[in-house]
Enzyme design. Structure first.
Site, PDB file in Angstrom:
ATOM      1  N   CYS A 245      53.112  19.690  43.600  1.00  0.00           N
ATOM      2  CA  CYS A 245      51.194  19.400  43.657  1.00  0.00           C
ATOM      3  C   CYS A 245      51.305  18.229  42.059  1.00  0.00           C
ATOM      4  O   CYS A 245      50.469  18.621  41.201  1.00  0.00           O
ATOM      5  CB  CYS A 245      50.491  20.981  42.819  1.00  0.00           C
ATOM      6  SG  CYS A 245      50.857  22.261  43.206  1.00  0.00           S
ATOM      7  N   ALA A 247      50.614  15.036  42.318  1.00  0.00           N
ATOM      8  CA  ALA A 247      50.001  13.183  41.640  1.00  0.00           C
ATOM      9  C   ALA A 247      49.434  14.033  40.403  1.00  0.00           C
ATOM     10  O   ALA A 247      48.739  15.554  40.203  1.00  0.00           O
ATOM     11  CB  ALA A 247      48.904  13.248  42.193  1.00  0.00           C
ATOM     12  N   PRO A 248      48.183  12.802  39.417  1.00  0.00           N
ATOM     13  CA  PRO A 248      49.224  11.604  39.978  1.00  0.00           C
ATOM     14  C   PRO A 248      50.360  11.270  39.526  1.00  0.00           C
ATOM     15  O   PRO A 248      50.216  10.260  39.683  1.00  0.00           O
ATOM     16  CB  PRO A 248      47.934  10.859  38.889  1.00  0.00           C
ATOM     17  CG  PRO A 248      47.445  11.890  37.474  1.00  0.00           C
ATOM     18  CD  PRO A 248      47.602  13.205  38.373  1.00  0.00           C
ATOM     19  N   GLY A 249      51.167  11.825  38.899  1.00  0.00           N
ATOM     20  CA  GLY A 249      52.407  11.840  38.868  1.00  0.00           C
ATOM     21  C   GLY A 249      53.343  11.205  37.585  1.00  0.00           C
ATOM     22  O   GLY A 249      54.127  11.068  37.662  1.00  0.00           O
ATOM     23  N   GLY A 250      52.689  12.085  36.096  1.00  0.00           N
ATOM     24  CA  GLY A 250      52.700  11.598  35.366  1.00  0.00           C
ATOM     25  C   GLY A 250      54.363  12.504  35.079  1.00  0.00           C
ATOM     26  O   GLY A 250      54.999  12.408  34.382  1.00  0.00           O
ATOM     27  N   LYS A 251      54.015  13.777  35.561  1.00  0.00           N
ATOM     28  CA  LYS A 251      55.453  14.826  35.536  1.00  0.00           C
ATOM     29  C   LYS A 251      56.430  14.089  36.444  1.00  0.00           C
ATOM     30  O   LYS A 251      57.854  14.740  36.056  1.00  0.00           O
ATOM     31  CB  LYS A 251      54.522  15.987  36.165  1.00  0.00           C
ATOM     32  CG  LYS A 251      54.604  16.556  34.637  1.00  0.00           C
ATOM     33  CD  LYS A 251      53.716  17.778  34.709  1.00  0.00           C
ATOM     34  CE  LYS A 251      52.098  18.038  33.949  1.00  0.00           C
ATOM     35  NZ  LYS A 251      51.276  17.902  33.980  1.00  0.00           N
ATOM     36  N   ASP A 292      51.965  20.438  52.904  1.00  0.00           N
ATOM     37  CA  ASP A 292      50.899  21.897  52.007  1.00  0.00           C
ATOM     38  C   ASP A 292      52.297  22.938  51.293  1.00  0.00           C
ATOM     39  O   ASP A 292      53.261  23.377  52.177  1.00  0.00           O
ATOM     40  CB  ASP A 292      50.868  22.505  52.842  1.00  0.00           C
ATOM     41  CG  ASP A 292      49.356  23.752  52.421  1.00  0.00           C
ATOM     42  OD1 ASP A 292      50.396  23.654  50.749  1.00  0.00           O
ATOM     43  OD2 ASP A 292      48.978  24.647  52.771  1.00  0.00           O
ATOM     44  N   ASP A 308      53.210  22.738  38.215  1.00  0.00           N
ATOM     45  CA  ASP A 308      51.959  22.762  37.349  1.00  0.00           C
ATOM     46  C   ASP A 308      50.702  23.343  38.836  1.00  0.00           C
ATOM     47  O   ASP A 308      50.432  22.314  39.357  1.00  0.00           O
ATOM     48  CB  ASP A 308      51.925  21.504  37.105  1.00  0.00           C
ATOM     49  CG  ASP A 308      50.531  21.255  35.770  1.00  0.00           C
ATOM     50  OD1 ASP A 308      49.960  21.723  35.899  1.00  0.00           O
ATOM     51  OD2 ASP A 308      50.619  19.668  35.896  1.00  0.00           O
ATOM     52  N   CYS A 361      46.815  24.638  33.204  1.00  0.00           N
ATOM     53  CA  CYS A 361      46.451  23.448  32.426  1.00  0.00           C
ATOM     54  C   CYS A 361      44.884  23.764  32.166  1.00  0.00           C
ATOM     55  O   CYS A 361      43.776  23.982  32.582  1.00  0.00           O
ATOM     56  CB  CYS A 361      45.781  21.728  32.660  1.00  0.00           C
ATOM     57  SG  CYS A 361      44.357  21.542  34.289  1.00  0.00           S
TER      58      CYS A 361
END
Length: 430
Positions: A245, A247-251, A292, A308, A361
Site C-alpha cells: 500500500c 503510494a504516495p511513496g514516502g516510506k 492487489d 501501512d 494512521c
C-alpha cells in the site's frame, strides 16, 4: 429607475451573481460531497471546483475545510437562532455554515459573506438565511477559541483515550500543522528548520513547497514525523524490503534511501503514477508493482516488510477534518477486517528472522492494539519487538505493551504530529 430586463418568456432576468459566488457554490458542493455522500474532501475537489481558476479553487477548499473544522460550533450558533432545527443537509444550513465561517473564522466582512451566499438558495430559505445571519452577526456571535469535535467522535475518543486526549485534539485542529520534511541523507540540501529526528526538518509558516531549497534537486519529501516512524523502525539495508500500500511513496523513498532493495506495491494505477513521480524527483530506486496484495505475492521471502494498512485515517484529522465525519463505526470495522486479511497474508512473505512493521494512521484501537493482539494470538512464530529509545525522537516513548501509539497531544510543545499506531514484529528464526 428602469424596470428589470425581461427574458423571452416575459420573466424578470435574475441579477448576475456577485463576484466570488462561484467559489462559495463550489464550497457548498464540497460540503455536500463530504457530509451527505461520505466522499473525501480532496477526492471531491476536482469535480466540485471544475471551471474555477486557481485562487477561487483554493478559496472554495479553504472555506469547506474550515467549515468542517468548526461544524459543531457553527451548527450550535445556527440552532440558537432558529425556532426549529434545520435538517442537517438542508441548503439553508449549508449556506449559513459557509457565510458564518467566513465572517467568524476567515475574516470576510459580513456584507461580502452574505452577498456571495444568498444566490445559493431561493425563496423562503433565502429569507431565512439572510435573517439568521443578520441576527447572529448583529448579536455579536463568536466561535469558541477551541473547536468542538463531533459528538460521536468526542464520545468514542473519550472512552478509548480519556478526556485529555479529546481536549488535545480540539487544540490540534485549531492550529495549522507544521510542515515536516524527510531528507534523503543527513547532508541533503534542505530548508532551515528544527530537527526532531535524523534526516528530519520541521518548518513553521513555510514558503510554498515547490519554492523551498532542495525541492527541485529532489533531496527531501514532505512527510509528517509520525508517518516517517514505521520505515525508521526497519533500520538500514542491505536486504529485500516490501512496502505494501505504498503510494504516495514516502516510506518507499525512506527505505530506498536507507539502502534497501525495495519493491513497492500499490493497487491503484493513479496512486502508482504519483509514486513514480516522487521516485523520479528524488532519484531513488524502487520496483513499483500495480497489484492487489490480496491476490499478488512476492517471488521470494522478504527481509523486511512494511504494511501501512488502509484505515479510517482518523489520525490525520488536523490536515483532513473531513475524516471526522466519514469515519463512522461501520467504516472502522470494515477497515479493521481488511487490515486483518492483509496482515495475515503478508506475514507469510517475511523470511525467518525477518521483521514486519504494521502501521495505521488511525486513532481507533480496533485498527491498532486490538489488531496486533489478535495477530499475535494466532501466530506463534511472531513476537513484538519494541522500539528502543535510540530509534525514536527524544520526546516519544512506547507504551507499556511495547506498541508505539501517537495520540493528540503527542509532541504538542513542538507542533504536534499525526495520530498513528505502529508495531514492529520479528519472525522467529527457522
Amino acid at each position: 429607475m428602469l424596470p428589470p430586463a425581461k427574458t423571452p418568456n416575459n420573466r424578470p432576468r435574475r441579477p448576475a451573481d456577485p463576484p466570488g459566488t462561484a467559489a462559495r457554490r463550489a464550497a457548498m458542493r464540497l460540503l455536500d460531497a463530504v457530509l451527505r455522500r461520505g466522499d473525501p474532501l480532496e477526492a471531491a475537489l476536482p469535480a466540485a471546483t471544475r471551471g474555477l481558476e486557481g485562487p477561487d479553487r483554493g478559496l472554495a477548499h479553504a472555506i469547506a475545510a474550515e467549515a468542517l473544522r468548526r461544524l459543531p460550533d457553527l451548527d450550535a450558533l445556527i440552532d440558537s437562532a432558529t425556532r426549529q432545527p434545520l435538517p442537517a443537509n438542508a441548503k439553508a444550513r449549508t449556506a449559513l455554515r459557509i457565510a458564518l465561517v467566513q465572517t467568524l473564522s476567515l475574516g470576510t466582512p459580513p456584507h461580502a459573506a452574505i452577498a456571495t451566499v444568498l444566490p445559493l438558495v431561493d425563496g423562503g430559505p433565502r429569507k431565512l438565511v439572510h435573517g439568521v445571519f443578520g441576527a447572529l452577526t448583529r448579536g455579536g456571535a463568536a466561535l469558541p477559541e477551541l473547536p468542538s469535535l463531533p459528538a460521536e467522535v468526542a464520545a468514542r475518543w473519550g472512552a478509548n483515550w480519556g478526556n485529555a486526549v479529546v481536549d488535545a485534539a480540539a487544540a490540534a485542529i485549531a492550529a495549522p500543522p507544521p510542515l515536516d520534511l524527510t531528507l534523503a541523507d543527513p547532508d541533503a540540501l534542505a530548508p532551515e528548520g528544527t530537527s526532531l529526528a535524523p534526516d528530519h526538518r520541521r518548518l513553521v509558516d513555510p514558503a510554498p513547497v515547490t519554492n523551498l531549497a532542495g525541492y527541485a534537486e529532489g533531496t527531501w519529501w514532505v512527510q509528517d514525523i509520525a508517518a516517517s516512524l514505521p520505515a525508521r523502525l526497519l533500520g538500514r539495508g542491505p536486504g529485500k524490503a516490501l512496502d505494501l500500500c505504498a503510494a504516495p511513496g514516502g516510506k518507499t523513498m525512506q527505505l530506498a534511501a536507507a539502502g534497501w532493495d525495495v519493491t513497492a506495491l500499490e493497487i491503484a494505477p493513479s496512486r502508482a503514477a504519483r509514486l513514480h513521480e516522487n521516485l523520479s524527483r528524488t532519484h531513488l530506486p524502487a520496483k513499483v508493482v500495480i497489484a492487489d496484495a490480496l491476490d499478488w505475492e512476492p517471488a521470494e521471502p522478504m527481509d523486511a516488510l512494511l504494511l501501512d494498512a488502509p484505515c479510517s485515517a482518523t489520525g490525520i484529522f488536523r490536515r483532513h477534518p473531513d475524516v471526522l465525519y466519514r469515519a463512522h463505526p461501520a467504516i472502522i470495522a470494515e477497515m479493521a477486517a481488511l487490515q486483518a486479511r492483509l496482515l495475515d497474508r503478508a506475514a507469510g512473505w517475511v523470511r525467518p528472522g525477518g521483521r514486519l512493521v504494521f502501521a495505521t494512521c488511525s486513532l481507533e484501537p480496533e485498527e491498532g492494539e486490538a489488531q496486533i493482539e489478535r495477530f499475535l494470538a494466532t501466530r506463534a512464530d511472531y513476537a513484538l519487538e519494541p522500539a528502543t529509545a535510540g530509534e525514536l525522537p527524544a520526546k516519544l516513548i512506547r507504551d507499556a505493551a511495547g506498541f508505539l501509539r501517537l495520540l493528540p497531544g503527542t509532541l504538542a510543545d513542538v507542533g504536534g504530529c499525526d495520530g498513528f499506531f505502529i508495531a514492529r514484529l520479528k519472525r522467529a528464526s527457522a
